[in-house]
Structure formats: structure tokens, C-alpha cells
Write an enzyme that holds these catalytic residues in place. Structure first.
Site, PDB file in Angstrom:
ATOM      1  N   TRP A 156       0.808  -1.224   0.000  1.00  6.49           N
ATOM      2  CA  TRP A 156       0.000   0.000   0.000  1.00  6.49           C
ATOM      3  C   TRP A 156       0.841   1.274   0.000  1.00  6.49           C
ATOM      4  O   TRP A 156       0.295   2.369  -0.090  1.00  6.49           O
ATOM      5  CB  TRP A 156      -0.938  -0.002   1.209  1.00  6.49           C
ATOM      6  CG  TRP A 156      -2.143  -0.879   1.033  1.00  6.49           C
ATOM      7  CD1 TRP A 156      -2.449  -1.697  -0.024  1.00  6.49           C
ATOM      8  CD2 TRP A 156      -3.232  -1.017   1.954  1.00  6.49           C
ATOM      9  NE1 TRP A 156      -3.642  -2.323   0.177  1.00  6.49           N
ATOM     10  CE2 TRP A 156      -4.154  -1.927   1.395  1.00  6.49           C
ATOM     11  CE3 TRP A 156      -3.517  -0.460   3.206  1.00  6.49           C
ATOM     12  CZ2 TRP A 156      -5.338  -2.283   2.031  1.00  6.49           C
ATOM     13  CZ3 TRP A 156      -4.689  -0.823   3.857  1.00  6.49           C
ATOM     14  CH2 TRP A 156      -5.591  -1.724   3.256  1.00  6.49           C
ATOM     15  N   LYS A 157       2.154   1.123   0.187  1.00  5.55           N
ATOM     16  CA  LYS A 157       3.024   2.310   0.246  1.00  5.55           C
ATOM     17  C   LYS A 157       2.450   3.301   1.271  1.00  5.55           C
ATOM     18  O   LYS A 157       1.934   2.863   2.298  1.00  5.55           O
ATOM     19  CB  LYS A 157       3.174   2.908  -1.149  1.00  5.55           C
ATOM     20  CG  LYS A 157       3.609   1.830  -2.160  1.00  5.55           C
ATOM     21  CD  LYS A 157       4.058   2.329  -3.476  1.00  5.55           C
ATOM     22  CE  LYS A 157       4.482   1.134  -4.346  1.00  5.55           C
ATOM     23  NZ  LYS A 157       5.064   1.524  -5.616  1.00  5.55           N
ATOM     24  N   GLU A 216      11.234  -6.367  -9.110  1.00  6.74           N
ATOM     25  CA  GLU A 216      10.475  -5.173  -9.463  1.00  6.74           C
ATOM     26  C   GLU A 216      11.347  -4.249 -10.300  1.00  6.74           C
ATOM     27  O   GLU A 216      12.146  -3.484  -9.747  1.00  6.74           O
ATOM     28  CB  GLU A 216      10.029  -4.428  -8.199  1.00  6.74           C
ATOM     29  CG  GLU A 216       9.087  -5.217  -7.318  1.00  6.74           C
ATOM     30  CD  GLU A 216       8.173  -4.307  -6.510  1.00  6.74           C
ATOM     31  OE1 GLU A 216       6.991  -4.629  -6.423  1.00  6.74           O
ATOM     32  OE2 GLU A 216       8.630  -3.267  -5.994  1.00  6.74           O
ATOM     33  N   SER A 246       3.366  -2.218 -11.968  1.00  8.28           N
ATOM     34  CA  SER A 246       2.176  -1.972 -12.798  1.00  8.28           C
ATOM     35  C   SER A 246       1.354  -3.226 -13.066  1.00  8.28           C
ATOM     36  O   SER A 246       0.792  -3.386 -14.155  1.00  8.28           O
ATOM     37  CB  SER A 246       2.568  -1.274 -14.108  1.00  8.28           C
ATOM     38  OG  SER A 246       3.108   0.008 -13.847  1.00  8.28           O
ATOM     39  N   GLY A 250       1.326  -2.558  -6.258  1.00 10.20           N
ATOM     40  CA  GLY A 250       1.236  -1.270  -5.585  1.00 10.20           C
ATOM     41  C   GLY A 250      -0.151  -0.669  -5.766  1.00 10.20           C
ATOM     42  O   GLY A 250      -1.112  -1.066  -5.113  1.00 10.20           O
ATOM     43  N   GLY A 251      -0.258   0.275  -6.680  1.00 12.77           N
ATOM     44  CA  GLY A 251      -1.485   1.051  -6.882  1.00 12.77           C
ATOM     45  C   GLY A 251      -2.757   0.214  -6.952  1.00 12.77           C
ATOM     46  O   GLY A 251      -3.771   0.568  -6.333  1.00 12.77           O
TER      47      GLY A 251
HETATM   48  P1  13P Z   1       2.727  -0.345  -8.866  1.00 16.08           P
HETATM   49  O1  13P Z   1       1.927  -1.626  -8.890  1.00 16.08           O
HETATM   50  O2  13P Z   1       1.939   0.837  -8.407  1.00 16.08           O
HETATM   51  O3  13P Z   1       3.474  -0.131 -10.137  1.00 16.08           O
HETATM   52  O4  13P Z   1       3.835  -0.544  -7.710  1.00 16.08           O
HETATM   53  C1  13P Z   1       4.606  -1.710  -7.697  1.00 16.08           C
HETATM   54  C2  13P Z   1       5.369  -1.773  -6.430  1.00 16.08           C
HETATM   55  O5  13P Z   1       6.250  -0.991  -6.178  1.00 16.08           O
HETATM   56  C3  13P Z   1       4.970  -2.803  -5.453  1.00 16.08           C
HETATM   57  O6  13P Z   1       5.907  -2.910  -4.433  1.00 16.08           O
END
Ligand code: 13P
Length: 252
Positions: free
Chosen positions: A12-13, A170, A216, A237-238
Site C-alpha cells: 500500500w506504500k 520489481e 504496474s 502497488g497502486g
Molecule cells: P505499482 O503496482 O503501483 O506499479 O507498484 C509496484 C510496487 O512498487 C509494489 O511494491
């Protein structure tokens, strides 16, 4: 078919409050209640871990943190959180060495190694991130970068410790950019990582280690990625912020 059980993880950052965390779980849990094909992990910000662990209790969804300090004893480390604290808060896992930490917070392969050791010593599953930047890929250095990150950040682990980690590949250029690596590109990187694992830890360890892809990942591209036998799950992530979207990723 590989014998490795998929792990579908959300990072979730720095998103969501405790109240929004509770809301997410309320919607998300019923959508994955029947999903027995994969392990599911959600990694919210520290502040939301208690809410997440409470909401996920009794479900098959595990909760993890996004970082931990390398010191396992409590002490004077303002702003830090230890692996034993995470464990006590109900975490099962912790992301280590994410590229955003490498880029913005001075994370190095040496600190990745120390944090991973602390996580292992505390009974947490470390999800150790590696990956190349755009200029490194474009100059043909992807293999060298992965080798260096593996050699300095992971390979010093003893075999017994290594057997308890997950690796996340990643590519930095694919994170938050909408530019997903093609399934073939990801699989190629995963194969080179697995070859490094085999050279260091042997065939069995290489066959057993789970390597996730992150960058992504969305509901509409997850199937193609997961069709690659080399890809053992995703770190999202997003798209992990939305309960319906992330559930459809989990249920690829
Ligand atoms: P996104 O899925 O938003 O590109 O982020 C990937 C990520 O950094 C997961 O740790």
C-alpha cells in the site's frame, strides 16, 4: 506446473488511514474467502497494521509491513520499528529493500541483508526486492544489477535462512508508470535470478524459492504474467488499494 504456491501481495506504500484500512478489509475479505489457490498478503503503512491484523484475524489473508529496522532489541532509534514489534502487532511478513527505499531513504544491499536477517530472526517472512532502473536496462546491465543485488543483499544468508525468504523482482521503470514488463521480460529476469540462487544454494533451493513480479500489475495483465511458470506471484502497488481490483488480481 511448478509446485510453488502463488503469493499475491499488496504494497500500500504511504496510502490509507486506519479507518480506510478497516473499510478495505470489510469489502475485500468476502471477495477472497474462497480463494485457496494462493497465499494473500497485504502490507499497509505501520500505523494501520493493528487495524489490518484485527480485520484479517481468522481469515486467510496475512498482514505484513513495508520495512523493519535491523536491530531486533528495543532501543533508542527514533522513528524506527523493529521486526519483533511487527510480529507482536500481528504481522507475518515484511517487505525489504523496496526500490523506493533504495532511491529515497538510502537503502543499500548491506542494509537489506541486515533487515532480512532481523526479520528471519523474528519469525517474519521477508519479501526481498530487487530490480534494475531504466538506464540500467537500456544499457544492457540488468543481469549485472540483479547479480550485484543478489550477491551483496541476499547471498550472505545461510541456506536455512534463504529457504524462508521470498524474492520480488520489481523493475524500477515499471513501478507506478503503467509500463508493465512483458511476461517474457519478467520471466527472463526471474530465470536469471533463479540461476543465481542455484549457483549459491543449489538446485532444490532454486526450484523452491518463490519469485514475485512487481511493477504496474493490474487486473487486466495479471493473467498473462501468472501464466509464466517462472512467476510465482505478484507484488502490487497502486492496484492493491482497491478491494475489488485487488481481489480480481488475487483471483487471476
Ligand atoms: P505499482 O503496482 O503501483 O506499479 O507498484 C509496484 C510496487 O512498487 C509494489 O511494491
Amino acid at each position: 506446473m511448478s509446485a510453488r504456491r502463488p503469493l499475491m501481495a499488496g504494497n500500500w506504500k504511504m496510502y490509507k488511514t486506519p479507518a480506510q484500512t478497516a473499510e478495505f478489509f470489510e469489502k475485500f475479505l468476502p471477495l477472497v474467502a474462497e480463494s485457496s489457490h494462493a497465499d494473500v498478503l497485504i502490507c499497509p503503512p505501520f500505523l494501520n497494521l493493528t487495524a489490518a491484523a484485527g480485520a484479517a484475524a481468522g481469515s486467510k489473508v496475512a498482514v505484513g509491513a513495508q520495512n523493519c529496522h535491523w536491530e531486533t532489541k528495543e532501543g533508542a532509534f527514533t522513528g524506527e520499528v523493529s521486526a519483533p514489534m511487527l510480529k507482536a502487532a500481528g504481522c507475518a511478513a515484511v517487505i525489504i529493500g523496496h526500490s523506493e527505499r533504495r532511491q529515497f531513504f538510502g537503502e543499500t544491499d548491506a542494509t537489506v541483508l541486515k533487515r532480512t536477517q532481523a526479520a528471519l530472526a523474528s519469525g517474519l517472512l521477508p519479501v526481498v526486492c530487487v530490480g534494475e532502473r531504466l538506464e540500467e536496462r537500456e544499457s544492457g546491465r540488468t543481469g549485472d544489477v540483479l547479480r550485484a543485488q543478489f550477491t551483496d543483499g541476499i547471498a550472505p544468508l545461510e541456506a536455512a535462512g534463504f529457504a524462508k525468504i521470498v524474492i520480488a523482482y520489481e523493475p524500477v521503470w515499471a513501478i507506478g508508470t503503467g509500463k508493465v514488463a512483458t511476461p517474457e521480460m519478467a520471466a527472463e529476469a526471474h530465470r536469471s535470478l533463479r540461476a543465481l540462487v542455484e549457483a549459491r544454494y543449489g538446485k532444490e533451493a532454486a526450484a523452491a524459492v518463490r519469485i514475485l513480479y512487481g511493477g504496474s500489475v493490474k487486473p487486466d495483465n495479471v493473467k498473462g504474467l501468472m501464466a509464466q511458470v517462472e512467476i510465482d506471484g505478484t507484488l502490487v502497488g497502486g492496484a492493491s488499494l482497491d478491494p475489488v481490483g485487488f481481489a480480481s488480481i488475487v483471483n487471476f
